[in-house]
Design a protein around this motif. Structure first.
Motif, PDB file in Angstrom:
ATOM      1  N   ALA A  68      -7.112 -25.778 -10.877  1.00  0.00           N
ATOM      2  CA  ALA A  68      -8.462 -25.778 -10.320  1.00  0.00           C
ATOM      3  C   ALA A  68      -9.401 -25.117 -11.315  1.00  0.00           C
ATOM      4  CB  ALA A  68      -8.505 -25.036  -8.991  1.00  0.00           C
ATOM      5  N   GLU A  69     -10.681 -25.412 -11.173  1.00  0.00           N
ATOM      6  CA  GLU A  69     -11.689 -24.807 -12.046  1.00  0.00           C
ATOM      7  C   GLU A  69     -12.922 -24.437 -11.241  1.00  0.00           C
ATOM      8  OE1 GLU A  69     -14.464 -27.099 -14.812  1.00  0.00           O
ATOM      9  OE2 GLU A  69     -13.133 -26.129 -16.272  1.00  0.00           O
ATOM     10  N   ASN A  70     -13.462 -23.251 -11.494  1.00  0.00           N
ATOM     11  CA  ASN A  70     -14.788 -22.835 -11.043  1.00  0.00           C
ATOM     12  C   ASN A  70     -15.649 -22.624 -12.280  1.00  0.00           C
ATOM     13  OD1 ASN A  70     -13.981 -22.739  -8.353  1.00  0.00           O
ATOM     14  ND2 ASN A  70     -13.710 -20.515  -8.323  1.00  0.00           N
ATOM     15  N   ILE A  71     -16.908 -23.071 -12.227  1.00  0.00           N
ATOM     16  CA  ILE A  71     -17.844 -22.781 -13.308  1.00  0.00           C
ATOM     17  C   ILE A  71     -19.127 -22.193 -12.715  1.00  0.00           C
ATOM     18  CG2 ILE A  71     -16.936 -24.485 -14.928  1.00  0.00           C
ATOM     19  CD1 ILE A  71     -19.168 -26.403 -14.099  1.00  0.00           C
ATOM     20  N   ALA A  72     -19.870 -21.496 -13.554  1.00  0.00           N
ATOM     21  CA  ALA A  72     -21.137 -20.902 -13.120  1.00  0.00           C
ATOM     22  C   ALA A  72     -22.009 -20.700 -14.349  1.00  0.00           C
ATOM     23  CB  ALA A  72     -20.911 -19.574 -12.403  1.00  0.00           C
ATOM     24  N   ALA A  73     -23.316 -20.618 -14.117  1.00  0.00           N
ATOM     25  CA  ALA A  73     -24.254 -20.383 -15.213  1.00  0.00           C
ATOM     26  C   ALA A  73     -25.439 -19.570 -14.713  1.00  0.00           C
ATOM     27  CB  ALA A  73     -24.744 -21.713 -15.798  1.00  0.00           C
ATOM     28  N   GLY A  74     -25.865 -18.623 -15.517  1.00  0.00           N
ATOM     29  CA  GLY A  74     -27.046 -17.827 -15.213  1.00  0.00           C
ATOM     30  C   GLY A  74     -26.755 -16.441 -14.688  1.00  0.00           C
ATOM     31  N   GLN A  75     -25.567 -16.198 -14.163  1.00  0.00           N
ATOM     32  CA  GLN A  75     -25.229 -14.876 -13.640  1.00  0.00           C
ATOM     33  C   GLN A  75     -25.014 -13.918 -14.798  1.00  0.00           C
ATOM     34  OE1 GLN A  75     -23.699 -17.693 -12.881  1.00  0.00           O
ATOM     35  NE2 GLN A  75     -24.166 -18.076 -10.730  1.00  0.00           N
ATOM     36  N   ARG A  76     -25.573 -12.711 -14.680  1.00  0.00           N
ATOM     37  CA  ARG A  76     -25.587 -11.778 -15.806  1.00  0.00           C
ATOM     38  C   ARG A  76     -24.379 -10.860 -15.876  1.00  0.00           C
ATOM     39  NH1 ARG A  76     -30.493 -11.051 -18.421  1.00  0.00           N
ATOM     40  NH2 ARG A  76     -32.168 -12.392 -17.668  1.00  0.00           N
ATOM     41  N   THR A  77     -23.666 -10.657 -14.763  1.00  0.00           N
ATOM     42  CA  THR A  77     -22.571  -9.691 -14.749  1.00  0.00           C
ATOM     43  C   THR A  77     -21.346 -10.290 -14.060  1.00  0.00           C
ATOM     44  OG1 THR A  77     -23.167  -8.763 -12.588  1.00  0.00           O
ATOM     45  CG2 THR A  77     -24.241  -7.798 -14.543  1.00  0.00           C
ATOM     46  N   PRO A  78     -20.156  -9.707 -14.322  1.00  0.00           N
ATOM     47  CA  PRO A  78     -18.960 -10.149 -13.607  1.00  0.00           C
ATOM     48  C   PRO A  78     -19.108 -10.037 -12.091  1.00  0.00           C
ATOM     49  CG  PRO A  78     -18.331  -8.849 -15.517  1.00  0.00           C
ATOM     50  CD  PRO A  78     -19.835  -8.735 -15.392  1.00  0.00           C
ATOM     51  N   GLU A  79     -19.717  -8.956 -11.632  1.00  0.00           N
ATOM     52  CA  GLU A  79     -19.894  -8.775 -10.183  1.00  0.00           C
ATOM     53  C   GLU A  79     -20.757  -9.886  -9.600  1.00  0.00           C
ATOM     54  OE1 GLU A  79     -18.951  -4.908 -12.059  1.00  0.00           O
ATOM     55  OE2 GLU A  79     -20.461  -6.443 -12.485  1.00  0.00           O
ATOM     56  N   GLU A  80     -21.826 -10.229 -10.300  1.00  0.00           N
ATOM     57  CA  GLU A  80     -22.739 -11.253  -9.802  1.00  0.00           C
ATOM     58  C   GLU A  80     -22.062 -12.618  -9.727  1.00  0.00           C
ATOM     59  OE1 GLU A  80     -27.171 -13.061 -10.915  1.00  0.00           O
ATOM     60  OE2 GLU A  80     -26.441 -11.235 -11.905  1.00  0.00           O
ATOM     61  N   VAL A  81     -21.280 -12.955 -10.739  1.00  0.00           N
ATOM     62  CA  VAL A  81     -20.672 -14.285 -10.725  1.00  0.00           C
ATOM     63  C   VAL A  81     -19.550 -14.364  -9.697  1.00  0.00           C
ATOM     64  CG1 VAL A  81     -18.934 -13.934 -12.565  1.00  0.00           C
ATOM     65  CG2 VAL A  81     -19.940 -16.186 -12.193  1.00  0.00           C
ATOM     66  N   VAL A  82     -18.744 -13.321  -9.549  1.00  0.00           N
ATOM     67  CA  VAL A  82     -17.670 -13.364  -8.553  1.00  0.00           C
ATOM     68  C   VAL A  82     -18.251 -13.383  -7.143  1.00  0.00           C
ATOM     69  CG1 VAL A  82     -15.668 -12.142  -7.593  1.00  0.00           C
ATOM     70  CG2 VAL A  82     -15.945 -12.342 -10.076  1.00  0.00           C
ATOM     71  N   ASN A  83     -19.315 -12.613  -6.912  1.00  0.00           N
ATOM     72  CA  ASN A  83     -19.975 -12.658  -5.600  1.00  0.00           C
ATOM     73  C   ASN A  83     -20.515 -14.053  -5.311  1.00  0.00           C
ATOM     74  OD1 ASN A  83     -19.485  -9.974  -4.994  1.00  0.00           O
ATOM     75  ND2 ASN A  83     -21.445  -9.247  -5.781  1.00  0.00           N
ATOM     76  N   GLY A  84     -21.105 -14.687  -6.329  1.00  0.00           N
ATOM     77  CA  GLY A  84     -21.611 -16.038  -6.142  1.00  0.00           C
ATOM     78  C   GLY A  84     -20.515 -17.014  -5.777  1.00  0.00           C
ATOM     79  N   TRP A  85     -19.400 -16.934  -6.486  1.00  0.00           N
ATOM     80  CA  TRP A  85     -18.284 -17.818  -6.172  1.00  0.00           C
ATOM     81  C   TRP A  85     -17.730 -17.551  -4.770  1.00  0.00           C
ATOM     82  CZ3 TRP A  85     -16.068 -16.771 -11.662  1.00  0.00           C
ATOM     83  CH2 TRP A  85     -16.500 -17.770 -12.541  1.00  0.00           C
ATOM     84  N   MET A  86     -17.634 -16.277  -4.385  1.00  0.00           N
ATOM     85  CA  MET A  86     -17.073 -15.953  -3.068  1.00  0.00           C
ATOM     86  C   MET A  86     -17.998 -16.375  -1.940  1.00  0.00           C
ATOM     87  SD  MET A  86     -14.015 -14.836  -3.291  1.00  0.00           S
ATOM     88  CE  MET A  86     -13.804 -14.152  -1.638  1.00  0.00           C
ATOM     89  N   ASN A  87     -19.279 -16.501  -2.202  1.00  0.00           N
ATOM     90  CA  ASN A  87     -20.227 -16.937  -1.176  1.00  0.00           C
ATOM     91  C   ASN A  87     -20.397 -18.446  -1.138  1.00  0.00           C
ATOM     92  OD1 ASN A  87     -20.865 -14.373  -0.121  1.00  0.00           O
ATOM     93  ND2 ASN A  87     -22.255 -13.970  -1.829  1.00  0.00           N
ATOM     94  N   SER A  88     -19.614 -19.154  -1.922  1.00  0.00           N
ATOM     95  CA  SER A  88     -19.640 -20.612  -1.950  1.00  0.00           C
ATOM     96  C   SER A  88     -18.284 -21.126  -1.459  1.00  0.00           C
ATOM     97  CB  SER A  88     -19.900 -21.102  -3.375  1.00  0.00           C
ATOM     98  OG  SER A  88     -19.674 -22.499  -3.479  1.00  0.00           O
ATOM     99  N   PRO A  89     -18.239 -21.919  -0.380  1.00  0.00           N
ATOM    100  CA  PRO A  89     -16.954 -22.292   0.219  1.00  0.00           C
ATOM    101  C   PRO A  89     -15.954 -22.924  -0.742  1.00  0.00           C
ATOM    102  CG  PRO A  89     -18.750 -22.863   1.692  1.00  0.00           C
ATOM    103  CD  PRO A  89     -19.384 -22.404   0.409  1.00  0.00           C
TER     104      PRO A  89
END
Length: 203
Positions: free
Chosen positions: A147-168
């Motif tokens: 599996a793969e998750n990608i993200a762009a624009g998040q400035r910190t590890p905390e921000e990107v992991v929180n974003g992923w966890m808030n997306s089903p």
């Protein structure tokens, strides 16, 4: 900020934050060494070591006493390690075992993030490498499920992991009990400034 998720299961048929540490190390070749053995020792891709050592006209010919430059990428790896740790905290909070960090998979994820930044796209399908599953296979990463998750624009590890966890969809990958290993790739640049890739596998 953007998030992307992809999941794939298949049986593989084998075919032939900033830090200030030094960005490179030096290694003195010993009898029996090869660049491949040195790359495994330092958990760095062979291609990266070859590229960092243009003094070797033939990378297959190195001799005891030769000096090999090792590209360490400590600041990038620190950020990636934080993402892995935060991801495993989320799994622990949900009663799941920790994912094992796979340095070879992180190398693939790092190439993917760098490719998105350099080529100006945000997609699971790379114009350079194809799908994440093609990419894993091309980098000799064997898997049964991936599996793969990608993200762009998040400035910190905390921000990107929180974003992923808030997306089903992303949360589902992070909390998938059938996935056992993780690689994380981080790159700066491009139109969004920061690019992140999580890759998961079970073997």
């Amino acid at each position: 900020m953007w998030l992307g998720v992809m999941l794939f299961a298949a049986v593989l048929f084998v075919q032939s934050p900033q830090m200030t540490h030094a960005e490179t190390d030096a290694y003195t070749v010993k009898s029996g060494d090869t660049l491949w053995k040195i790359s495994k020792k330092y958990k760095i891709g062979l291609a990266e070591i070859i590229n960092a050592n243009p003094q070797f006209n033939n990378p297959d010919l190195i001799y005891p006493g030769d000096r090999v430059t090792i590209p360490m990428k400590p600041s990038i790896k620190s950020v990636e390690r934080q993402v892995i740790d935060l991801t495993n905290q989320e799994r622990a909070n949900n009663g799941l075992s920790a994912l094992k960090a796979n340095w070879q998979l992180s190398r693939v994820a790092r190439y993917k993030s760098r490719d998105m930044a350099n080529k100006g796209y945000f997609s699971h399908n790379s114009p350079t490498y194809g799908s994440p599953f093609d990419m894993m296979r091309d980098f000799n990463v064997h898997y049964r499920k991936a599996a793969e998750n990608i993200a762009a624009g998040q400035r910190t590890p905390e921000e990107v992991v929180n974003g992923w966890m808030n997306s089903p969809g992303h949360r589902k990958n992070i909390l998938d009990p059938d996935l056992r290993q993780i690689g994380v790739g981080y790159a700066e640049g491009g139109s969004y400034g920061y690019y992140w890739t999580q890759m998961f596998i079970s073997q």
